[in-house]
Design an enzyme around this catalytic site. Sequence first.
Site, PDB file in Angstrom:
ATOM      1  N   GLU A  95     -19.377 -17.147 -25.987  1.00  0.00           N
ATOM      2  CA  GLU A  95     -18.693 -17.021 -28.001  1.00  0.00           C
ATOM      3  C   GLU A  95     -17.747 -15.555 -27.914  1.00  0.00           C
ATOM      4  O   GLU A  95     -19.303 -14.989 -28.565  1.00  0.00           O
ATOM      5  CB  GLU A  95     -19.467 -17.873 -29.178  1.00  0.00           C
ATOM      6  CG  GLU A  95     -19.802 -19.081 -28.064  1.00  0.00           C
ATOM      7  CD  GLU A  95     -21.169 -19.378 -29.241  1.00  0.00           C
ATOM      8  OE1 GLU A  95     -20.667 -20.794 -29.772  1.00  0.00           O
ATOM      9  OE2 GLU A  95     -21.368 -19.111 -29.916  1.00  0.00           O
ATOM     10  N   ASN A 126     -24.355 -23.522 -31.288  1.00  0.00           N
ATOM     11  CA  ASN A 126     -25.604 -23.419 -32.140  1.00  0.00           C
ATOM     12  C   ASN A 126     -25.339 -24.514 -32.830  1.00  0.00           C
ATOM     13  O   ASN A 126     -26.332 -24.869 -34.279  1.00  0.00           O
ATOM     14  CB  ASN A 126     -26.231 -22.497 -32.810  1.00  0.00           C
ATOM     15  CG  ASN A 126     -26.939 -21.626 -31.179  1.00  0.00           C
ATOM     16  OD1 ASN A 126     -27.641 -22.005 -30.337  1.00  0.00           O
ATOM     17  ND2 ASN A 126     -26.936 -19.983 -31.597  1.00  0.00           N
TER      18      ASN A 126
END
Lengths: 237, 272
Positions: free
Chosen positions: B141, B179
């Site tokens: 990311e 997440n």
Amino acid sequence: MAPKGRVVVFGRGPAAGGILRAALDAGYRAVALKDLRAIQREVPDAAIAVEASAADHLRKREALEAIGNALQPHALLLADALPATAAECAAWTGQPRLCVGYGVVGSLADQRVVELVRSPATYDEAMEKARAFFADLGRETRDVGDRPGLICGRTIAALANEAAWAVTHGVASADDVDRAMQLGTNYPRGPLAWAREVGVDRIVAILENLQRHEGEAYEPAPLLLKMAGKRKETVTR
Amino acid sequence: MIGAGTMGAGIAASASAANYEVYLVELAAAARERAAAGLTKTLGRLLPDAAGAEAAFGRIRLVDSVAQATSGDIYIEAVPEVLDLKRTVFAELARLAPAGALLATNTSSLAVGEIARPTGRAQSVVGIHFFNPPAVMKLVEVVRAEQSSDESVRRAVEFVERLGKTPVVVRDTPGFVVNRVARPYYLEALRAIDAGAADAECVDAVLEGLGFKMGPCRLMDLIGLDVNLATTRSVYEATHVERLRPSPLQERMVAEGRLGRKSSRGFYDYGA
Ligand SMILES: NC(=O)c1ccc[n+]([C@@H]2O[C@H](COP(=O)([O-])OP(=O)(O)OC[C@H]3O[C@@H](n4cnc5c(N)ncnc54)[C@H](O)[C@@H]3O)[C@@H](O)[C@H]2O)c1
């Protein structure tokens, strides 16, 4: 071997199609029912009636009432227990003793284990028939408690919802969210692609069921409503 | 590369395997030794050709301070997940790194914008968030903080691509994409179990039957329930959305020391 009983499957989505195909493959005489008239005509001859309606709550209730009315006293009624609880479904049928809730999110072809759930009135015999039916279709079954969305539905719907909220909040584009989830986790599909496969209206219906019973935490994200072609209700409660 | 722990060493290996020259800065002597052994192993796996692996190992210099690595193009911080620690590192980078350098953090749960604050050059700061194990996982990311420049994001994306990995650009929000979006996988399982709808084995069987490689309970046992709970807490505390509220069941299990494999007991028993 005695010929297998007649199976009727009411509904249009991937869940209905998958069960119908698996039943035919397993050697049942199985037919798809598309409307209430077909229910009245076909259910009286059925040993097993499977309800797998599209998402809409009112139509689901209507279908379950019609199936319950036409059902033989020794038949089994399997109700889709993801958009409504098994207790609700069973009550709508008017034949709660014969009714078993089941959990199939998308196509049965993608699902090796099927959750079964009883209403307070369901007979043991109906549970046994339900287990035997899915075993015949090559599926394992697990008895679970009557909580909205069961386990398969609440997981897939909540993942899709969180993905949709992330897109809504501008964290990343829908495609990037799916790509990140597939590469970064052990999921077989991106949550939004999965929702499209299952039917976004069905995902929304599962969330709305959760929202009714467990509160606002399950409010469907605007993006999902948009994908489902629904407009957000603006009525204040 | 600042910090040669689990993540730092793996990222350094990936970068040297992709022909970058790497300075691996690590304070602790013991961690430097561990990293050197780990690098040999990781590079052996990344580059099956022994000469190539050896050359890649030669491109990594293990040093003990940023002062020995002042000519970098890209600095990536992977010290422990403590804001003050990271800020100290970034203040040091602001003093020692060349003016045009890209400064990146591997944080999983802190705001990149907060970490960047003491640098006075927030436009050069981005998140480059690898997944564990970093030498294997393809996803990275790239976190665009409010003040990150387009040029910084572009350079981070290019770097990740040169490592043969897949960058996904995300905004600097709690949990970024993975997440955050993964929370319900654990939370819905915990809620179903807490409500008495099913036990852990049943939940895992149903979800593995849907194609998930590992059911949520088995996975939490592997990750560590405490580590998993900490991630949920950090996302929840930064957002306060009800959907992401930590599960009381998980909190009880962690309080009782049922942490998963590492404590021999979590949702499952792993013998003594
Ligand atoms: N472990 C994971 O699964 C994972 C995954 C993604 C992101 N992260 C993030 O990566 C970062 C590092 O995590 P980790 O698991 O590698 O931690 P770790 O504890 O294994 O390694 C951190 C290392 O940094 C060193 N260190 C501390 N202060 C330093 C300094 N000032 N200069 C140089 N070295 C210093 C420590 O001695 C230690 O070796 C954290 O921000 C964490 O949140 C971890």
